[in-house]
Enzyme design. Structure first.
Site, PDB file in Angstrom:
ATOM      1  N   HIS A  99     -72.205 -15.950 -33.381  1.00 53.73           N
ATOM      2  CA  HIS A  99     -71.785 -14.689 -32.742  1.00 53.73           C
ATOM      3  C   HIS A  99     -71.084 -13.763 -33.735  1.00 53.73           C
ATOM      4  O   HIS A  99     -70.117 -13.082 -33.385  1.00 53.73           O
ATOM      5  CB  HIS A  99     -70.884 -14.954 -31.527  1.00 53.73           C
ATOM      6  CG  HIS A  99     -71.576 -15.689 -30.420  1.00 53.73           C
ATOM      7  ND1 HIS A  99     -72.357 -15.060 -29.490  1.00 53.73           N
ATOM      8  CD2 HIS A  99     -71.622 -17.016 -30.121  1.00 53.73           C
ATOM      9  CE1 HIS A  99     -72.854 -15.962 -28.647  1.00 53.73           C
ATOM     10  NE2 HIS A  99     -72.433 -17.159 -29.017  1.00 53.73           N
ATOM     11  N   TYR A 156     -63.392 -23.015 -29.759  1.00 57.49           N
ATOM     12  CA  TYR A 156     -63.298 -21.559 -29.897  1.00 57.49           C
ATOM     13  C   TYR A 156     -61.921 -21.145 -30.391  1.00 57.49           C
ATOM     14  O   TYR A 156     -61.796 -20.301 -31.281  1.00 57.49           O
ATOM     15  CB  TYR A 156     -63.685 -20.862 -28.589  1.00 57.49           C
ATOM     16  CG  TYR A 156     -65.180 -20.679 -28.491  1.00 57.49           C
ATOM     17  CD1 TYR A 156     -66.044 -21.748 -28.699  1.00 57.49           C
ATOM     18  CD2 TYR A 156     -65.732 -19.437 -28.223  1.00 57.49           C
ATOM     19  CE1 TYR A 156     -67.417 -21.580 -28.637  1.00 57.49           C
ATOM     20  CE2 TYR A 156     -67.113 -19.270 -28.161  1.00 57.49           C
ATOM     21  CZ  TYR A 156     -67.942 -20.342 -28.378  1.00 57.49           C
ATOM     22  OH  TYR A 156     -69.310 -20.172 -28.331  1.00 57.49           O
ATOM     23  N   ASN A 194     -72.686 -15.741 -21.834  1.00 61.08           N
ATOM     24  CA  ASN A 194     -73.907 -15.279 -22.495  1.00 61.08           C
ATOM     25  C   ASN A 194     -74.719 -14.433 -21.522  1.00 61.08           C
ATOM     26  O   ASN A 194     -74.372 -14.344 -20.339  1.00 61.08           O
ATOM     27  CB  ASN A 194     -74.754 -16.478 -22.940  1.00 61.08           C
ATOM     28  CG  ASN A 194     -74.276 -17.097 -24.242  1.00 61.08           C
ATOM     29  OD1 ASN A 194     -73.732 -16.417 -25.106  1.00 61.08           O
ATOM     30  ND2 ASN A 194     -74.484 -18.389 -24.391  1.00 61.08           N
TER      31      ASN A 194
END
Ligand code: NDP
Length: 502
Positions: A55, A337, A127
């Site tokens: 990303h 993350y 997403n």
């Protein structure tokens, strides 16, 4: 002429000359004491931070979440109560391309949302697809390796991609979406967003339900074919950035309807699919989507780097009334993350203005690089417990215990799992033109890979639907014929490179 502000050093002192270096004589060498020159060069060397491994290329904007429905019976989260209006930030992205990649590429689009709620930040890192390629995080680094560059050739490797996918049938659902029309949207205003993972909602009586979040585009779905995208990339590599930025600048604010699917906690185990499996959707027939509000993007950031590149989204950010689920991929992302941002931005990444909760923070994390936030307000307390009125835990934020558990083991996630049924349901939604484009997109991506890998993958398509396998086979044969004809034609042309070499 209006008075211009004085140019200063980073220390705040006026800069006397920003044009000419300090030298010993007109033709002499530079002097080390020209600190501003050194500062400028040193700063330039530090203007890049590590890009996200996935990303990396993104586009973002601020907006609001407005709740119009009533799901108070399911959640006590203030952000989801009827009438709540919450400021938020969105960052969209492609997955595989690097920071400078073209926007118009066939790839999944990230749909990351940060809601600045009065109870802390709630991040939904979704997403534009309701599912993902894998269901067990053991495979996440392996899968991402196949999307990035080959270590020796430094090129993307279709062989690696199809080798991995053909050996991982749980990827079929997402592969089918990726090579369908929705795999190459014209921009992010024209995509749906999905929280993808299963989360939980907890109400004021401490009761839990499972939930899926959906964001349905109000701009309509629009896509490019591979051929159209090639032309777009030839004209601009920033097609999505241009589309999003320009539409917001001119007041044409993109909107999404916000919907949830709710599953009673006790429904786990009642279906042929595992509701925590990220490669599966919950069929709408089983759990109809409920409209709960509207997401609108209405403000561009003033500084892309500070506000979008430095934006840090992580499912670890949740608020009372919204919780996790046993989805293995979600569990891994809760760690992974946040950790990506610690590495990318530094220890105190959540103190950066774009990431800082508007509701304030009160914790005992100390020191570390770039520690610029104040001590605990109103309390001389930097450890816990303490006698100085420092912040204390809030037991009401505790979630009810999870009753789902068994013996600790490594359960085979492919055992008895039907990876074909939902790709089939999707394939059956496609009309014949959509199917033809699917076959062609797959054939273009597969062409040239080793035959045994192609055969293994096509055997999966056969199991989804006989037309699917047959369609891809025929599209590959068509590409073989086209390639043979092109090669023959080039050899006949006297000044072609091949002919010249002969
Ligand atoms: P439904 O027919 O009730 O749901 C279909 C969903 O698929 C809608 O949300 C729709 O999104 C989306 N859809 C429609 N046409 C296409 C297309 N050409 N390409 C991609 N998506 C499309 O059936 P089910 O809920 O039983 O799901 C059937 C299949 O639809 C699933 O196996 C899955 O592959 C796919 N799907 C299901 C979703 C879900 O959460 N249940 C969500 C998205 C896809 P839209 O309304 O925006 O057009």
């Amino acid at each position: 002429m209006a008075d211009k502000p004085t140019l200063t050093t980073t220390g705040g002192a006026p800069v006397p000359d920003n044009q000419n270096s300090l030298t010993a004589g007109r033709q002499g060498p530079l002097l080390l004491e020209d600190y501003q020159l050194i500062e400028k060069l040193a700063h330039q060397n530090r203007e890049r931070i590590p890009e996200r491994p996935v990303h990396a290329k993104g586009w973002g904007a601020y907006g609001t979440l407005t709740i119009t429905g009533d799901i108070a019976q399911y959640t006590k989260a203030k952000v989801l109560q009827p009438g709540a209006v919450t400021p938020m930030l969105a960052r969209f992205s492609t997955v595989a391309g690097e920071l400078g990649a073209a926007d118009a590429e066939r790839d999944v689009r990230g749909f990351a949302l940060k809601f600045y709620t009065e109870e802390g930040n709630w991040d939904l890192v979704g997403n534009n697809t309701p599912v993902f390629f894998i269901r067990d995080p053991y495979k996440f680094p392996d899968f991402i390796h196949t999307q990035k560059r080959h270590p020796r050739t430094n090129m993307r490797s279709p062989t690696a991609m199809w080798d991995f996918w053909s050996l991982s049938p749980e990827s079929l659902h997402q592969v089918t979406i990726l090579f369908s029309d929705r795999g190459l949207p014209i921009g992010v205003r024209h995509i749906n967003g999905y929280g993808s993972h299963t989360y939980s909602l907890i109400n004021a009586d401490d009761e839990r339900v499972w939930v899926k979040f959906h964001f349905k585009t109000q701009q309509g779905h629009q896509h490019w074919t591979n051929h159209e995208a090639t032309e777009i990339v030839g004209r601009t590599r920033e097609s999505t950035q241009e589309d999003l930025f320009t539409s917001i600048e001119k007041g044409d604010f993109p909107r999404w309807k916000v919907r949830v699917q709710i599953m009673p906690e006790s429904d786990v185990g009642k279906h042929w699919y595992d509701p925590f499996d990220l490669t599966k959707v919950w069929p709408h027939g089983d759990y109809p989507p409920i409209d709960i509000g509207v997401l609108e993007l209405n403000r561009n950031p003033d500084n892309y780097f500070a506000e979008i590149e430095q934006a840090a989204f992580s499912p670890s950010n949740k608020v009372p009334g919204i919780g996790y689920s046993p989805d293995k991929m979600l569990q891994a992302r809760v760690f992974s993350y946040a950790d990506a941002h610690r590495y990318r931005l530094g220890t105190h990444y959540e103190a950066l203005p774009v990431n800082a909760p508007k509701s304030g923070v009160a914790h005992y994390h100390k020191d570390g690089p770039m520690r610029f936030f104040p001590n605990n307000p109103n309390a001389d307390a930097y450890y816990e417990p303490n006698s100085f009125n420092g912040p204390v835990e809030q037991p009401s934020a505790k979630e009810p215990p999870l009753a789902l558990s068994g013996a600790a083991d490594r359960y085979n996630h492919r055992d008895g799992n039907d990876d074909y049924r939902q790709p089939r349901a999707l394939f059956e939604l496609f009309n014949s033109a959509q199917r033809d484009r699917l076959y062609l997109n797959i054939a273009e991506a597969m062409w040239g890979i080793p035959k045994e890998i192609a055969d293994r993958q096509i055997a999966h398509f056969d199991k989804v639907h006989p037309d699917y396998g047959a369609g891809v086979r025929e599209a590959l044969a068509h590409m073989d014929r086209r390639h043979a004809a092109e090669t023959a034609q080039q050899q006949m042309m006297p000044d072609s490179p091949q002919a010249a070499a002969e």
